[in-house]
Design a protein around this motif. Sequence first.
Motif, PDB file in Angstrom:
ATOM      1  N   VAL A  22       9.081 -47.368  27.985  1.00  9.05           N
ATOM      2  CA  VAL A  22       7.865 -48.602  27.580  1.00  9.05           C
ATOM      3  C   VAL A  22       8.224 -49.455  28.348  1.00  9.05           C
ATOM      4  O   VAL A  22       7.129 -49.898  28.914  1.00  9.05           O
ATOM      5  CB  VAL A  22       7.722 -48.333  26.117  1.00  9.05           C
ATOM      6  CG1 VAL A  22       6.725 -49.533  25.733  1.00  9.05           C
ATOM      7  CG2 VAL A  22       7.551 -47.178  25.517  1.00  9.05           C
ATOM      8  N   VAL A 298      14.101 -31.616  23.728  1.00  6.48           N
ATOM      9  CA  VAL A 298      14.625 -32.822  24.735  1.00  6.48           C
ATOM     10  C   VAL A 298      14.820 -33.945  23.983  1.00  6.48           C
ATOM     11  O   VAL A 298      13.763 -34.632  23.279  1.00  6.48           O
ATOM     12  CB  VAL A 298      13.895 -33.225  25.768  1.00  6.48           C
ATOM     13  CG1 VAL A 298      14.282 -34.395  26.749  1.00  6.48           C
ATOM     14  CG2 VAL A 298      13.461 -31.881  26.881  1.00  6.48           C
ATOM     15  N   LYS A 305      15.761 -37.131  14.396  1.00  2.00           N
ATOM     16  CA  LYS A 305      14.910 -36.270  14.989  1.00  2.00           C
ATOM     17  C   LYS A 305      14.757 -34.753  14.272  1.00  2.00           C
ATOM     18  O   LYS A 305      14.388 -33.872  14.808  1.00  2.00           O
ATOM     19  CB  LYS A 305      15.389 -35.955  16.457  1.00  2.00           C
ATOM     20  CG  LYS A 305      15.592 -37.358  17.343  1.00  2.00           C
ATOM     21  CD  LYS A 305      14.108 -37.832  17.444  1.00  2.00           C
ATOM     22  CE  LYS A 305      14.250 -39.154  18.609  1.00  2.00           C
ATOM     23  NZ  LYS A 305      12.715 -39.460  18.698  1.00  2.00           N
ATOM     24  N   ALA A 329      21.933 -34.775  23.384  1.00  2.00           N
ATOM     25  CA  ALA A 329      23.166 -35.540  23.022  1.00  2.00           C
ATOM     26  C   ALA A 329      23.386 -36.449  21.636  1.00  2.00           C
ATOM     27  O   ALA A 329      21.913 -36.903  21.576  1.00  2.00           O
ATOM     28  CB  ALA A 329      23.654 -36.237  24.358  1.00  2.00           C
ATOM     29  N   GLY A 354      24.142 -33.418  26.863  1.00  2.00           N
ATOM     30  CA  GLY A 354      24.068 -34.379  27.964  1.00  2.00           C
ATOM     31  C   GLY A 354      22.825 -34.904  28.007  1.00  2.00           C
ATOM     32  O   GLY A 354      21.822 -34.647  27.378  1.00  2.00           O
ATOM     33  N   THR A 382       8.175 -37.584  24.099  1.00  2.00           N
ATOM     34  CA  THR A 382       8.271 -36.024  24.608  1.00  2.00           C
ATOM     35  C   THR A 382       7.112 -35.370  24.436  1.00  2.00           C
ATOM     36  O   THR A 382       6.775 -34.365  25.129  1.00  2.00           O
ATOM     37  CB  THR A 382       9.638 -35.533  24.150  1.00  2.00           C
ATOM     38  OG1 THR A 382       9.847 -35.472  22.524  1.00  2.00           O
ATOM     39  CG2 THR A 382      10.820 -36.149  24.565  1.00  2.00           C
ATOM     40  N   TYR A 385       4.806 -36.173  27.012  1.00  2.00           N
ATOM     41  CA  TYR A 385       5.069 -35.400  28.345  1.00  2.00           C
ATOM     42  C   TYR A 385       4.607 -33.859  28.117  1.00  2.00           C
ATOM     43  O   TYR A 385       4.120 -33.320  29.095  1.00  2.00           O
ATOM     44  CB  TYR A 385       6.603 -35.467  28.457  1.00  2.00           C
ATOM     45  CG  TYR A 385       7.052 -36.909  28.530  1.00  2.00           C
ATOM     46  CD1 TYR A 385       6.377 -38.016  29.342  1.00  2.00           C
ATOM     47  CD2 TYR A 385       8.207 -37.254  28.298  1.00  2.00           C
ATOM     48  CE1 TYR A 385       6.822 -39.205  29.336  1.00  2.00           C
ATOM     49  CE2 TYR A 385       8.858 -38.531  28.352  1.00  2.00           C
ATOM     50  CZ  TYR A 385       8.119 -39.361  28.889  1.00  2.00           C
ATOM     51  OH  TYR A 385       8.779 -41.059  28.746  1.00  2.00           O
TER      52      TYR A 385
HETATM   53  N1  LIG Z   1      19.271 -35.505  26.675  1.00  2.00           N
HETATM   54  C1  LIG Z   1      18.372 -36.232  27.136  1.00  2.00           C
HETATM   55  N2  LIG Z   1      18.162 -35.751  28.493  1.00  2.00           N
HETATM   56  C2  LIG Z   1      17.219 -36.374  29.256  1.00  2.00           C
HETATM   57  N3  LIG Z   1      16.170 -37.356  28.745  1.00  2.00           N
HETATM   58  C3  LIG Z   1      16.142 -37.430  27.344  1.00  2.00           C
HETATM   59  C4  LIG Z   1      17.266 -36.788  26.760  1.00  2.00           C
HETATM   60  N4  LIG Z   1      17.044 -37.220  25.016  1.00  2.00           N
HETATM   61  C5  LIG Z   1      16.120 -37.936  25.127  1.00  2.00           C
HETATM   62  N5  LIG Z   1      15.540 -38.358  26.534  1.00  2.00           N
HETATM   63  C6  LIG Z   1      14.421 -38.758  27.023  1.00  2.00           C
HETATM   64  O1  LIG Z   1      14.444 -39.921  26.115  1.00  2.00           O
HETATM   65  C7  LIG Z   1      13.175 -40.361  25.804  1.00  2.00           C
HETATM   66  C8  LIG Z   1      13.218 -40.384  24.234  1.00  2.00           C
HETATM   67  O2  LIG Z   1      11.772 -40.731  23.642  1.00  2.00           O
HETATM   68  P1  LIG Z   1      11.617 -40.783  22.377  1.00  2.00           P
HETATM   69  O3  LIG Z   1       9.915 -41.279  22.118  1.00  2.00           O
HETATM   70  O4  LIG Z   1      12.135 -39.595  21.615  1.00  2.00           O
HETATM   71  O5  LIG Z   1      12.311 -42.076  21.723  1.00  2.00           O
HETATM   72  P2  LIG Z   1      13.580 -42.776  21.031  1.00  2.00           P
HETATM   73  O6  LIG Z   1      13.476 -42.159  19.554  1.00  2.00           O
HETATM   74  O7  LIG Z   1      14.490 -42.758  22.006  1.00  2.00           O
HETATM   75  O8  LIG Z   1      12.894 -44.265  20.770  1.00  2.00           O
HETATM   76  C9  LIG Z   1      11.954 -45.130  20.000  1.00  2.00           C
HETATM   77  O9  LIG Z   1      10.982 -45.508  20.825  1.00  2.00           O
HETATM   78  C10 LIG Z   1       9.975 -44.797  21.473  1.00  2.00           C
HETATM   79  C11 LIG Z   1       9.271 -45.927  22.320  1.00  2.00           C
HETATM   80  O10 LIG Z   1       8.515 -46.680  21.744  1.00  2.00           O
HETATM   81  C12 LIG Z   1       9.258 -44.103  20.608  1.00  2.00           C
HETATM   82  O11 LIG Z   1       8.544 -43.320  21.137  1.00  2.00           O
HETATM   83  C13 LIG Z   1      10.157 -43.285  19.419  1.00  2.00           C
HETATM   84  O12 LIG Z   1       9.370 -42.981  18.604  1.00  2.00           O
HETATM   85  C14 LIG Z   1      11.202 -44.178  18.937  1.00  2.00           C
HETATM   86  O13 LIG Z   1      12.274 -43.570  18.092  1.00  2.00           O
HETATM   87  C15 LIG Z   1      12.099 -39.366  26.623  1.00  2.00           C
HETATM   88  O14 LIG Z   1      12.003 -40.118  27.865  1.00  2.00           O
HETATM   89  C16 LIG Z   1      12.949 -38.162  26.678  1.00  2.00           C
HETATM   90  O15 LIG Z   1      12.511 -37.567  27.680  1.00  2.00           O
END
Ligand SMILES: Nc1ncnc2c1ncn2[C@@H]1O[C@H](COP(=O)(O)OP(=O)(O)O[C@H]2O[C@H](CO)[C@@H](O)[C@H](O)[C@H]2O)[C@@H](O)[C@H]1O
Length: 480
Positions: A22, A298, A305, A329, A354, A382, A385
């Motif tokens: 973001v 992912v 989660k 991970a 990872g 995700t 995406y």
């Molecule tokens: N093992 C892995 N390898 C490669 N890529 C990985 C990965 N694990 C996660 N990702 C990537 O990390 C990002 C995670 O996005 P999420 O929306 O799930 O955010 P997260 O919970 O970290 O953040 C918080 O902030 C975001 C942004 O506001 C909110 O959308 C969310 O609800 C909130 O919990 C995505 O781009 C995903 O593809």
Amino acid sequence: MKVLAVASEVFALVKTGGLADVAGALPAALKHHGIEMRVMLPGYPAVMAALKDAKPVKVYGDLFGGKGRILTGRAQGLDLLVVEAAHLFDRPGNPYLGPDGKDWPDNWKRFAALSYAAADVGSGEVAAFMPEIVHAHDWQAALTPAYLHFASGPVARTVMTVHNLAFQGQYPASIFAQLKLPAAAFAINGVEYYGGVGYLKAGLHYADAITTVSPSYADEITTQADGMGLDGLLRLRRDRLTGIVNGIDTDIWNPASDAHLAQSYVPRNFIQRREANKREVERRFGLDQDDGLLFCVVSRLTWQKGMDLLVQCLDDLVGLGARLAMLGAGDAQLESDFTQAAARHKGRIGTVIGYDETISHLLQGGADAILIPSRFEPCGLTQLYGLRYGCVPVVSHVGGLADTIVDANEAALEQGSATGIQFAPVDVPSLTRAIERSVRLYADRKAWNGLQKAGMKTDVSWEKSAARYALLYKNLLHRS
Ligand SMILES: Nc1ncnc2c1ncn2[C@@H]1O[C@H](COP(=O)(O)OP(=O)(O)O[C@H]2O[C@H](CO)[C@@H](O)[C@H](O)[C@H]2O)[C@@H](O)[C@H]1O
């Protein structure tokens, strides 16, 4: 209009989660609205190495225990303000954790310094960039509105965005004396939080506007059940709180030009072309090759989660003839649970433990569905995406997941508006039913392709949301 964004991670320089996506995408999205956004972030080694045209614009003899500077510069197409302070940020690896996997003990100081420097910019002390708005992201930047509140002279208006209320930055009262805030700030109407110092609490109290990343999450966090101790304050400030759904960077996440895919595709030819990506996922994850439903994950492997729930559904998932490719991970227990499930179900469950950007793209481009059983989800990226890539989201009905996915109920299927599968409550029986529903729906390939098509047509760009942020900034400036 000039806006300073303040964040502890920014894609593609440093990323542990969605905040980075973001913070990295908003500047370009806001440019079309006449907003010049610069991002301030800590000078981690990766940032310092990538920084071009660096110029010092402020020097500190003592920035929380050592010398520091604010540098302007550019990296990865972003205009940056970098807080260079070797004693705080010149550490390899994860931005928050030491080599032992625990928070750095001086995180309170590291992110107070980030906020302190941001407040100097917000109070016009840095001639190179004088913003009218300072936009702080998450607890690491949340002392910025507090510092600005106590700064003298005209200062920028402030926006505090909550990406995840679970992370609050809570510290003992003993640190307060070193925060360079006046004694009056240590009060219930200030930074004090249950006898200690609460960074996010401070931001929520002092900011002129509060946003979070979906309307449903904005509602949820004002309830005792989901307010994580801050619901009272959020209810008090409800008139300043809005939910703005995240967009995604549609250049980086574009199946038509994604170099991480074995085969790129567009809505016209996705059905055939996604096959090559599915084969590549099977190869990378050691899965049997077949035409049955291939789920992916992912995710950070955490309680938020719902990954422990998924672990309990894996035998059923395999029993239904489906397969799973899991990239993630996090919690050691969950990592080992998935690894064991993969050993038990050779060829049916594959894991990559990872963080891997390339595989995350490949999964969206090759798997049939992405499982997101979050207990709470402020927005979620995700599933967005997934929509863009024709990887059908199977999601719990919470927060931003509820706001962005249209469940494949009879009516929605008939109208062609369904984009995914939702389930509630967030527990094992209902997740199992969602997996069963997915398998059934997949068997009706025409209906499934309909879901994919509707998803790929959904506007997941920043366009609408950037317009909302722009309006919020404008309204703030006009508020007396
Ligand atoms: N093992 C892995 N390898 C490669 N890529 C990985 C990965 N694990 C996660 N990702 C990537 O990390 C990002 C995670 O996005 P999420 O929306 O799930 O955010 P997260 O919970 O970290 O953040 C918080 O902030 C975001 C942004 O506001 C909110 O959308 C969310 O609800 C909130 O919990 C995505 O781009 C995903 O593809």
